[in-house]
Enzyme design. Sequence first.
Site, short mmCIF file in Angstrom:
data_model
loop_
_atom_site.label_atom_id
_atom_site.label_comp_id
_atom_site.label_asym_id
_atom_site.label_seq_id
_atom_site.Cartn_x
_atom_site.Cartn_y
_atom_site.Cartn_z
N TYR A 1 0.81 -1.21 0.00
CA TYR A 1 0.00 0.00 0.00
C TYR A 1 0.85 1.26 0.00
CZ TYR A 1 -4.43 -2.43 1.21
OH TYR A 1 -5.57 -3.21 1.21
N GLY A 2 2.05 1.17 0.56
CA GLY A 2 2.86 2.36 0.85
C GLY A 2 3.22 3.22 -0.34
N CYS B 1 -1.48 -0.95 9.49
CA CYS B 1 -0.71 -0.42 8.36
C CYS B 1 -0.72 1.09 8.49
CB CYS B 1 -1.33 -0.86 7.04
SG CYS B 1 -0.70 0.01 5.58
N CYS C 1 6.20 2.30 9.70
CA CYS C 1 5.69 1.26 8.82
C CYS C 1 5.78 -0.04 9.60
CB CYS C 1 6.53 1.17 7.54
SG CYS C 1 6.12 -0.26 6.49
#
EC number: 5.1.1.3
Length: 253
Positions: A27-28, A58, A170
């Site tokens: 997703y980052g 997340c 993260c």
Amino acid sequence: MTVVREITRQLPNERILYFGDISRCPYGEKDLETVRAYTIQVAEYLVAKDIKMLVIACNTATAAALEILRERLEIPVIGVIGPGARSAIQHSRNGKVLVLATSGTVKSNAYPDAIMRLNQNFEVTSQACPAFVPLVEELRYKDDIVTGIVIHQALKAHMHSDADTVILGCTHYPLLKESIRRYFEGRKAVIDSGYETAREVSSMLNYQKILRPPAGEVTHTILINGDSSRFKYILRDWLPELKYDMKEIELKV
């Protein structure tokens, strides 16, 4: 799974329903609108399975969708940014914090915003570390030489910065915690948001009086959106003692 590890360690009686979005990760590096749509869809899917609390494990998903989900859902919703931000404020002696995160989390400005809401005297610097996630996912973080090179390339500009506290923004990064601590030669406190999130989960469940009482051995449920084969290998490495049932599902926007 670093958050799962902390929750199961701190709350061994709780049963976890884990959703791993393998087919759409990471997703980052995606735009926040896309991540928001994914996160809302996953949350609605999990709520339909009668969960009592949602933990968005997340940072990018937390930045994109936490407030929306808190408004929409009737159960407690916890993200990983608030706990990490509060811990950094508690640990910092000089009010200067370095946030290490994905590009998406950095662009969202979520950590500086969370810290400044609590204490406007803090100075927050953010650094995107896109090479850290593949380093962990591919289990290359166990190679000290490779890890040392990747960390140096990402953090050399901050080696002698004034920041006395580092947030691992993260949920992959806690696997690099000791390597990052060593890189800074112990001069900076390193905050693991997963650990802090588990503490908040514990407090919230206790406050809501919904802690699960001891009831023998606990088996967790893991749902994988995509191919689970590589995930099983990672689980054996990260959480070898975890008792779980795993099932592959298909969830698309």
